[in-house]
Enzyme design. Structure first.
Site, PDB file in Angstrom:
ATOM      1  N   TYR A 232       0.834  -1.214   0.000  1.00  0.00           N
ATOM      2  CA  TYR A 232       0.000   0.000   0.000  1.00  0.00           C
ATOM      3  C   TYR A 232       0.860   1.251   0.000  1.00  0.00           C
ATOM      4  O   TYR A 232       0.441   2.295  -0.496  1.00  0.00           O
ATOM      5  CB  TYR A 232      -1.003  -0.028   1.164  1.00  0.00           C
ATOM      6  CG  TYR A 232      -1.898  -1.213   1.021  1.00  0.00           C
ATOM      7  CD1 TYR A 232      -2.758  -1.299  -0.069  1.00  0.00           C
ATOM      8  CD2 TYR A 232      -1.823  -2.291   1.882  1.00  0.00           C
ATOM      9  CE1 TYR A 232      -3.533  -2.416  -0.274  1.00  0.00           C
ATOM     10  CE2 TYR A 232      -2.589  -3.418   1.697  1.00  0.00           C
ATOM     11  CZ  TYR A 232      -3.446  -3.478   0.607  1.00  0.00           C
ATOM     12  OH  TYR A 232      -4.197  -4.601   0.407  1.00  0.00           O
ATOM     13  N   PHE A 380       2.652  -9.549  -8.372  1.00  0.00           N
ATOM     14  CA  PHE A 380       3.126  -8.273  -7.848  1.00  0.00           C
ATOM     15  C   PHE A 380       3.851  -7.442  -8.911  1.00  0.00           C
ATOM     16  O   PHE A 380       4.104  -6.261  -8.681  1.00  0.00           O
ATOM     17  CB  PHE A 380       3.902  -8.425  -6.533  1.00  0.00           C
ATOM     18  CG  PHE A 380       5.222  -9.128  -6.562  1.00  0.00           C
ATOM     19  CD1 PHE A 380       6.306  -8.578  -7.238  1.00  0.00           C
ATOM     20  CD2 PHE A 380       5.403 -10.308  -5.863  1.00  0.00           C
ATOM     21  CE1 PHE A 380       7.531  -9.217  -7.245  1.00  0.00           C
ATOM     22  CE2 PHE A 380       6.636 -10.953  -5.861  1.00  0.00           C
ATOM     23  CZ  PHE A 380       7.696 -10.400  -6.560  1.00  0.00           C
ATOM     24  N   ARG A 442       8.112 -20.110  -7.574  1.00  0.00           N
ATOM     25  CA  ARG A 442       8.745 -18.813  -7.732  1.00  0.00           C
ATOM     26  C   ARG A 442      10.201 -18.936  -7.285  1.00  0.00           C
ATOM     27  O   ARG A 442      10.611 -19.964  -6.778  1.00  0.00           O
ATOM     28  CB  ARG A 442       8.014 -17.760  -6.892  1.00  0.00           C
ATOM     29  CG  ARG A 442       8.188 -17.946  -5.402  1.00  0.00           C
ATOM     30  CD  ARG A 442       7.367 -16.984  -4.568  1.00  0.00           C
ATOM     31  NE  ARG A 442       7.909 -15.624  -4.589  1.00  0.00           N
ATOM     32  CZ  ARG A 442       7.541 -14.658  -3.731  1.00  0.00           C
ATOM     33  NH1 ARG A 442       6.644 -14.921  -2.792  1.00  0.00           N
ATOM     34  NH2 ARG A 442       8.053 -13.452  -3.803  1.00  0.00           N
ATOM     35  N   ARG A 443      10.989 -17.881  -7.454  1.00  0.00           N
ATOM     36  CA  ARG A 443      12.347 -17.767  -6.924  1.00  0.00           C
ATOM     37  C   ARG A 443      13.242 -18.930  -7.365  1.00  0.00           C
ATOM     38  O   ARG A 443      14.117 -19.354  -6.623  1.00  0.00           O
ATOM     39  CB  ARG A 443      12.332 -17.756  -5.392  1.00  0.00           C
ATOM     40  CG  ARG A 443      11.321 -16.822  -4.818  1.00  0.00           C
ATOM     41  CD  ARG A 443      11.452 -16.660  -3.352  1.00  0.00           C
ATOM     42  NE  ARG A 443      11.364 -15.251  -3.032  1.00  0.00           N
ATOM     43  CZ  ARG A 443      11.376 -14.747  -1.822  1.00  0.00           C
ATOM     44  NH1 ARG A 443      11.526 -15.529  -0.797  1.00  0.00           N
ATOM     45  NH2 ARG A 443      11.290 -13.467  -1.638  1.00  0.00           N
TER      46      ARG A 443
END
Lengths: 552, 164, 44
Positions: A232, A380, A442-443
């Site tokens: 945020y 993201f 991921r990663r």
């Protein structure tokens, strides 16, 4: 008391100060963005890391640099600079204690430099979440702490300025863009307490050998206390621009001033107590608390949904003023030749999907399908790298001309840049989401993973293609900004850019409870205590010690 | 200030507020029902172990990881995650088996995800992650490490063979 | 902040259509991941 004017101008000194933030931000972006495409290329089977061996040791070192510089430094440096401008412009007054803000900025610069040393030396290849018990060089933790503390100090500078304005303007309502800036900073300061406590009470004593072991579940819990509201912190400055600046740039008005304010207060209230939705698959967080946080995460999705309506309505108003007819004609009538507007519109379109993915992530057991998969970075990159970054790029397309008094270098190229980012990100993030649904982690350098089935290959190739387009787009952006700032044509008196601030279409009077920090801050802290205290007490009292490892 | 305590909201906006709230409520009910009534649960055992002795202590099930048959068609399996392998690397069960997984780490964090199932867990040293799956279809189910755990991370995986 | 200005009549009809598209997309995409969860079987 000064008279409010539509063209309030920052002093040359203030412009320079905001400009320094942009230099720090874009420097970080220019280094961090080298590695994003290398990750994407690796997925597609074009692994360039072996050729970088003498300098950069591994995929993971590159991934760490990419995450820290792009997601943490580029964003934080841009945001503190931009909010300095919106605070000053909103209040139409200079900072109360400019030296305090200068101090904050330079603390941040020192922090970035200190972080860079172990990062570049491959002594902190722990990714930007720096999960223990992987143990980075202690300088890494100190550097990150300084970046956060620097941003706090700049925030204090905003609050003092807000308080001074209030004293000078009794009975008046805070101007929206200044209020939104301070609300964003206040939220950030509550949120970053988590990572500050993690570093100061767990990681640093452990990295210095003062304690032998730390509890890993506790460290993760502190981390995600900060880790989600961080999102945020990225988004709210973009929302500020979408609400109050973009409509003006498009020739319209802010659709609802009171709704914009309510949304920012709701973000202050609900951004922080949501971290367990990053820990749905953690063993040490009780199930009931995970469900409570999923309800709380849904509550923070609500103000984002309100934002979508209000912002789009403001744009529809602009489009109709420009002669757009019918249900969709107003979209076509928007200024699609203005790179700053187009960047932000495209950022908003990408965020459409970012929001849908975010609600999916937050959905308790539905998260099992995609947790720790390629879906998550796919997601993201629609938030931090699209809603935030592409908007920030768009903002700099007016901001850099404003600060330097020069004309934007080749606006056509800036338009192309925005569209390339949009298309590259669509290809990249769609492929990553699909890979995640198919189970790709991921990663992970998937180009070398032995378990990759053939059905992933087409999508891995699309990751590489998307990455290549983004690679060109980001350096085109940096080139355009550098050309504008250092070699751009001087704008004449009549061509000078002013800071776009939209008038409200509905300007209903704002009640007192919506123009004071106290009840919202108390509410935010209370919610955080309720949502976190029981679990934290349990984790602290039953802590299990883990020693550190260097495994890269 | 003497303004009204309530803010004015555009009627269209009010409708949108109701729709988005309603949608979120429907979603939360759907996931809540799936979680608490149907059994789609998250891993949250809260069991703690000592990561430094979990692999060596003879009383620890992870000193001898592997499959245990509890009853016909009902199994539990203890898996030790470490850099950069799962122990055991291969598990064979008959089709229709109900298998409960107990996974922990003796060093850094790992991930444990079994492809084409809902088993997806963070493996944290000092804690035990547990979930259950019923293997209804024969075939091979790879389990892979989904959390960065160091330079050998990409090669860390194992597989479950479900025999017809 | 100007105190009160004459309000212009404006109905955000296009916005409503855009939001409707959003809601439908959200339901379809979210629903498809929910369906994957359910089809993979319980974890209890």
């Amino acid at each position: 008391m000064t008279i409010a004017t539509a063209n309030y101008d920052l002093t040359p000194q203030e412009k320079k100060f905001v400009g320094w933030h942009l230099i720090l931000a874009i420097s970080a972006l220019s280094v961090g963005s080298l590695f994003g495409p290398l990750q994407a290329f690796e997925h597609a089977g074009w692994d360039l890391y072996p050729y970088l061996q003498p300098v950069f040791k591994s995929y993971y070192q590159g991934l760490t640099i990419h995450g820290v510089l792009n997601a943490l430094v580029w964003t934080t440096a841009f945001i503190t600079g931009f909010l300095t401008l919106t605070t000053i412009r909103g209040l139409q007054r200079s900072l109360r204690y400019p030296k305090l803000n200068y101090t904050g900025f330079w603390v941040m610069v020192v922090g970035v430099l200190v972080t860079a040393v172990p990062l570049l030396a491959n002594n902190a290849s722990v990714l930007y979440t720096f999960y223990p018990p992987m143990k980075a060089d202690w300088l890494f933790y100190v550097g990150l702490t300084l970046v956060v503390i620097g941003s706090w100090i700049e925030g204090y500078g905003f609050y003092f300025t807000m308080a001074a304005w209030r004293k000078e303007h009794p009975g008046e309502t805070y101007p929206f863009i200044a209020l939104a800036s301070s609300v964003t900073m206040a939220m950030w300061q509550i949120a970053t307490l988590g990572v500050a406590i993690e570093i100061l009470t767990l990681l640093l004593p452990w990295a210095w050998g003062m304690v032998g072991g730390i509890d890993i579940q506790l460290a993760r819990t502190y981390f995600w206390f900060t880790g989600h509201p961080l999102v945020y912190f990225w988004l709210l400055p973009a929302y500020l621009s979408w609400y109050a600046m973009l409509p003006k740039q498009a020739g319209g008005k802010l659709f609802s001033d009171s709704m914009a304010r309510l949304v920012f207060w709701l973000f202050l209230l609900t951004s922080v107590p949501v971290g367990f939705h990053h820990q749905y698959v953690d063993p040490g967080v009780p199930d009931s608390w995970k469900f409570i946080h999923s309800i709380l995460t849904y509550s923070v999705a609500f103000p984002s949904m309100l934002t979508a309506f209000t912002v789009i309505a403001g744009l529809e108003y602009a489009g109709r003023k420009r002669g757009g007819k019918g249900l969709f004609g107003w979209i076509k009538a928007l200024p699609w030749d203005d790179p700053s507007v187009v960047s932000q519109l495209l950022a908003g379109i990408l965020f459409f999907f970012g929001g849908i993915g975010g609600i999916t992530n937050a959905s308790y057991n539905v998260n099992l399908v995609i947790h720790n998969t390629a879906w998550v970075p796919g997601h993201f990159h629609l938030t931090v790298s699209s809603a935030a970054t592409l908007s920030f790029m768009g903002i700099t397309y007016w901001l850099v001309p404003y600060l330097t008094g020069r004309k934007l270098w080749k606006p056509k190229w800036a338009l192309i840049q925005a569209w390339m980012w949009f298309i590259g990100m669509l290809i990249f993030s769609n492929a990553m989401h699909v890979l995640g649904l198919l189970g790709a982690p991921r990663r992970t350098p998937l180009g070398e993973a032995p378990y990759v089935p053939a059905e992933w290959n087409g999508h891995l190739l699309r990751v590489g293609i998307g990455g290549a387009i983004l690679f060109v787009a980001v350096y085109l952006y940096i080139f355009i900004i550098a050309k504008t700032a250092f070699g751009g044509e001087k704008a004449s008196e009549s061509e000078q850019v002013t800071i776009p601030v939209a008038e409200p279409l509905h300007a209903s009077p704002i009640p007192a409870w919506m123009d004071t920090f106290k009840p919202w801050l108390i509410g935010a802290v209370l919610l955080v205590v309720i949502a976190y205290a029981p679990v934290l007490i349990d984790l602290i009292t039953h802590a299990v010690g883990s020693p550190g490892f260097r495994v890269w | 200030m003497t303004t009204k305590p309530i803010i004015e909201i555009d009627p269209y906006e009010k409708t949108w507020m109701r729709i988005s709230l309603g949608l979120l409520v429907v979603f939360i009910i759907m996931v809540g029902v799936a979680g608490y009534a149907l059994g789609f649960q998250l891993p949250a055992s809260e069991t703690r172990v000592n990561p430094q002795t979990v692999a060596t202590d003879p009383n620890s099930p992870w000193s001898n990881p592997g499959l245990r048959e509890l009853a016909p068609g009902k199994y539990e399996v203890y898996i030790l995650a470490q850099i950069w392998l799962f122990n055991p690397r291969e598990i064979t069960v008959p089709v229709g088996s109900t298998v409960t997984f107990y996974v922990t780490s003796k060093d850094v964090q790992h991930g444990f995800k079994i492809q084409d199932t809902n088993i997806n867990m963070q493996i944290i040293p000092g804690y035990v992650s547990t979930l259950t799956h019923v293997f209804d279809k024969p075939g091979e189910y790879p389990y892979i490490c989904t959390e960065y755990c160091g330079s050998g991370h990409a090669a860390m995986f194992g597989k479950i063979i479900v025999e017809p | 902040m100007p105190k009160k200005q004459p309000e212009e009549p404006f109905e955000p009809k296009g916005t409503i259509v855009v939001m409707a598209i959003f809601v439908v997309t959200l339901i379809v995409l979210w629903g498809s991941v929910y369906y994957i969860l359910i089809s993979r079987g319980v974890t209890l």
